[in-house]
Scaffold this motif. Structure first.
Motif, mmCIF file in Angstrom:
data_model
loop_
_atom_site.group_PDB
_atom_site.id
_atom_site.type_symbol
_atom_site.label_atom_id
_atom_site.label_comp_id
_atom_site.label_asym_id
_atom_site.label_seq_id
_atom_site.Cartn_x
_atom_site.Cartn_y
_atom_site.Cartn_z
ATOM 1 N N ARG A 76 -2.100 -1.508 4.251
ATOM 2 C CA ARG A 76 -1.510 -1.008 3.007
ATOM 3 C C ARG A 76 -0.076 -0.601 3.270
ATOM 4 N NH1 ARG A 76 0.065 3.493 0.951
ATOM 5 N NH2 ARG A 76 -0.663 4.692 2.736
ATOM 6 N N SER A 107 3.190 1.358 1.018
ATOM 7 C CA SER A 107 3.481 2.070 -0.230
ATOM 8 C C SER A 107 4.561 1.385 -1.043
ATOM 9 C CB SER A 107 3.896 3.520 0.074
ATOM 10 O OG SER A 107 2.838 4.224 0.678
ATOM 11 N N ASP A 155 -3.881 -3.663 0.202
ATOM 12 C CA ASP A 155 -3.284 -3.141 -1.030
ATOM 13 C C ASP A 155 -1.786 -3.083 -0.786
ATOM 14 O OD1 ASP A 155 -5.574 -2.544 -2.753
ATOM 15 O OD2 ASP A 155 -6.112 -1.057 -1.241
ATOM 16 N N ALA A 172 -0.951 5.658 -1.516
ATOM 17 C CA ALA A 172 -2.255 6.315 -1.388
ATOM 18 C C ALA A 172 -2.138 7.807 -1.663
ATOM 19 C CB ALA A 172 -2.822 6.099 0.015
ATOM 20 N N ARG A 225 -6.563 1.667 -5.912
ATOM 21 C CA ARG A 225 -6.427 0.677 -4.840
ATOM 22 C C ARG A 225 -7.710 -0.163 -4.812
ATOM 23 N NH1 ARG A 225 -5.702 3.333 0.523
ATOM 24 N NH2 ARG A 225 -6.682 5.185 -0.366
ATOM 25 N N PHE A 262 -9.249 -0.960 -1.318
ATOM 26 C CA PHE A 262 -9.830 0.209 -0.659
ATOM 27 C C PHE A 262 -11.192 0.536 -1.251
ATOM 28 C CE2 PHE A 262 -10.582 4.812 -0.841
ATOM 29 C CZ PHE A 262 -10.669 5.097 0.513
ATOM 30 N N TYR A 264 -6.375 6.546 4.013
ATOM 31 C CA TYR A 264 -6.581 7.665 3.089
ATOM 32 C C TYR A 264 -5.507 8.728 3.289
ATOM 33 C CZ TYR A 264 -8.677 9.786 7.252
ATOM 34 O OH TYR A 264 -8.885 10.255 8.536
ATOM 35 N N ASP A 291 -10.253 10.248 -1.412
ATOM 36 C CA ASP A 291 -10.320 8.995 -0.663
ATOM 37 C C ASP A 291 -10.934 9.207 0.716
ATOM 38 O OD1 ASP A 291 -9.191 7.665 -2.768
ATOM 39 O OD2 ASP A 291 -7.165 7.686 -1.968
#
Length: 552
Positions: free
Chosen positions: A48, A50, A85, A90, A97, A100, A131, A136
């Motif tokens: 992942r 951001s 993702d 997150a 997501r 996830f 997470y 999460d």
């Protein structure tokens, strides 16, 4: 498998699940999953990022997958699936997501849902990729516990998080943190301090070398464009027109993308450019004077830039839609639009499926969605219409009735050809047995506590985890049944089904068989009032058979 990419309109934000390249190559050569694993523990590589600011096809997550595969190999494990993702944070509860969520479900069941490939855990370059929020963490932790022997590898280290408390898991602690955060945010706003967030257009971002706070200092290249945007709006230029001007000039957004009508609205209506700030729906003002608090970041000056607080108030007076006020309250006197009594919502069958086929101002096929519009004024006699609203395009439009009639006939013929016959055999949801066992386990724990065989202190934490697992499985089953219902709308198709369907069901059927319909512009020299020409509609159908997604 999940794949939210759109080949026709590439975007950096997507979620994807696919078979790991090494395993896929082995399977294509006739091998089996068991033969490839050779006793190794099968893991998911979760990647992942951001904010994807790199050029190319998801370079950031690709690098993470490469490192994850090396880490797994060094610990006697093997990556069998890639879950990613891309360009999704997150750190926000509002951001979903998909990869996830599916990863937690598949680890719980011990296999990837569509391919049946076994999975026993996850490997990631760092736990923050997986997470950051308490909810999460709990979902991921519960999945590992439910798997029985769930494995989590961070970097090159095997972690046991099944007994960890995690980041502020208690509900009371979460509430206290939120209260402290809100209080701190209000204090900083009252003091005019710079507030955190993604870099805004017109300001420089945060930097370590040289050390610099984000959104405080002026970006010399972008600031003149921001002032031009503000003045253009004051002069009566439309939001769409401003966005189109910026894109034609090659001016990029703060994240390196193209401008949209919404993006311009958000930036110009944000009081940050003149030094103000909105908090909890209200403009932050000085308690003593009632005047707006001016922030300590660089902002427009009336004498230097020709725009300021009064300019912003004039702009906002012309903004009618509540969502364009950047979260500001509308006041008690603001009218609240209400639908007419007995009025049903207007539904256009092919809104979102139709795509603009005109060359836009950037020399590219637009491919923006056409949305249905109610006809009004002197054009009302022609009926409702579909129209492209992209700011970079002059737009393509078509009357809704002939488009609906023609495409409806195509869809019905396609359904008759590819989906007629006996209904598909129902496929049982994979978690029914596990859900039954959990409910039995819960009753056993409650009985043990009531009879004194176990103390409440020992049982309540276990009950909480079992309750979360039951709720998660029930939600997954509900999603599965909804998906089955949607699929059954087309399987075993009979012509009489269409007449019995609601507009929403018809739109669901259309979305399952039609990927898009390219609407070409009327040729030069042909009048807009000419008879409807169906040859200007180019449908693209979805595959009717099963497909297997592979890694790039």
């Amino acid at each position: 498998m999940i794949d939210t990419r759109d080949a026709e309109r590439p975007t950096r934000t997507f979620s994807r699940i696919c078979i790991a390249p090494a395993l896929l190559e082995w399977l294509d050569q006739g091998g089996t999953v068991e033969g490839w694993l050779r006793g190794r523990v099968p893991l998911i590589s979760y990647a992942r990022i951001s904010a994807d600011r790199l050029s190319g096809d998801a370079i950031g997550v690709t690098r993470q997958h490469r490192n994850n595969a090396r880490s797994a190999e060094g610990l006697g494990c093997a990556v069998v699936m890639h879950y990613e993702d891309n360009n999704l944070t997150a750190a926000k509860e509002s951001v979903v997501r998909p990869a996830f969520r599916r990863m937690c479900q598949d680890i719980t069941h011990g296999q990837e849902r569509d391919s049946g490939i076994p999975v026993r855990g996850c490997v990631s370059v760092e736990r923050e990729r997986v997470y950051r929020l308490p909810a999460d963490f709990v979902a991921f932790q519960d999945a590992l516990v439910m798997a029985g022997d769930g494995v989590f590898i961070e970097g090159a280290t095997v972690l046991d998080i099944t007994g960890e408390v995690g980041p502020s898991l208690g509900a009371e602690e979460v509430d206290r943190v939120r209260t402290r955060t809100a209080r701190s945010r209000a204090d900083r706003a009252e003091e005019g301090r710079v507030y955190a967030g993604p870099r805004r257009f017109g300001w420089l971002g945060a930097s370590r070398n040289p050390l610099r706070i984000g959104n405080k200092h002026r970006n010399d290249e972008e600031w003149p464009h921001l002032v031009v945007m503000i003045k253009a709006r004051v002069a009566g230029r439309s939001w769409r027109g401003i966005a189109g001007d910026l894109n034609r000039q090659g001016v990029e957004t703060a994240r390196g993308g193209r401008w949209s009508e919404q993006g311009v609205k958000v930036l110009v209506s944000n009081p940050a450019w003149w030094g103000g700030r909105v908090l909890d729906g209200l403009l932050v003002t000085d308690i003593a004077t009632g005047e707006p608090v001016i922030g300590e970041w660089f902002h427009a000056d009336e004498a230097r830039d020709g725009v300021g607080y009064e300019t912003w108030k004039g702009i906002m007076a012309g903004v009618r839609a509540a969502r364009m006020h950047r979260g500001m309250n509308q006041g008690e006197g603001a009218p609240v639009p209400r639908p007419a009594a007995g009025a049903a919502g207007r539904t256009y069958l092919f809104s979102g499926v139709l795509r603009c086929g005109r060359l836009n101002d950037l020399g590219e096929v637009c491919r923006s969605k056409l949305c249905g519009n109610k006809a009004s004024g002197r054009n009302a006699k022609y009926g409702d219409y579909y129209r492209c609203g992209d700011p970079n395009c002059k737009g393509v439009g078509r009357r809704a009735r002939p488009v609906d009639d023609f495409l409806e006939g195509l869809v019905l013929d396609h359904l008759e050809e590819h989906f007629a016959g006996p209904p598909a055999e129902p496929v049982a949801w994979r978690g029914e047995e596990k859900l039954t066992r959990l409910r039995t386990t819960r009753r056993g724990i409650e009985t043990a506590v009531v009879t004194g065989e176990a103390s409440w202190g020992d049982g309540r934490h276990l009950l909480a985890r079992v309750d979360r697992a039951i709720a998660s499985l029930e939600a997954e089953r509900h999603e599965y049944l909804e998906a089955q219902t949607a699929e059954n709308l087309v399987r075993g198709w009979a012509p009489e089904n269409w007449a019995r369907m609601s507009s929403c069901e018809k739109r669901e059927v259309i979305s399952q068989v039609l990927a898009s319909v390219l609407v070409l512009p009327v040729p030069a020299g042909v009048s807009d009032k000419a008879p409807f020409d169906p040859s200007l509609l180019k449908p693209s159908w979805r595959p009717t058979g099963p497909t297997r997604l592979s890694a790039p």
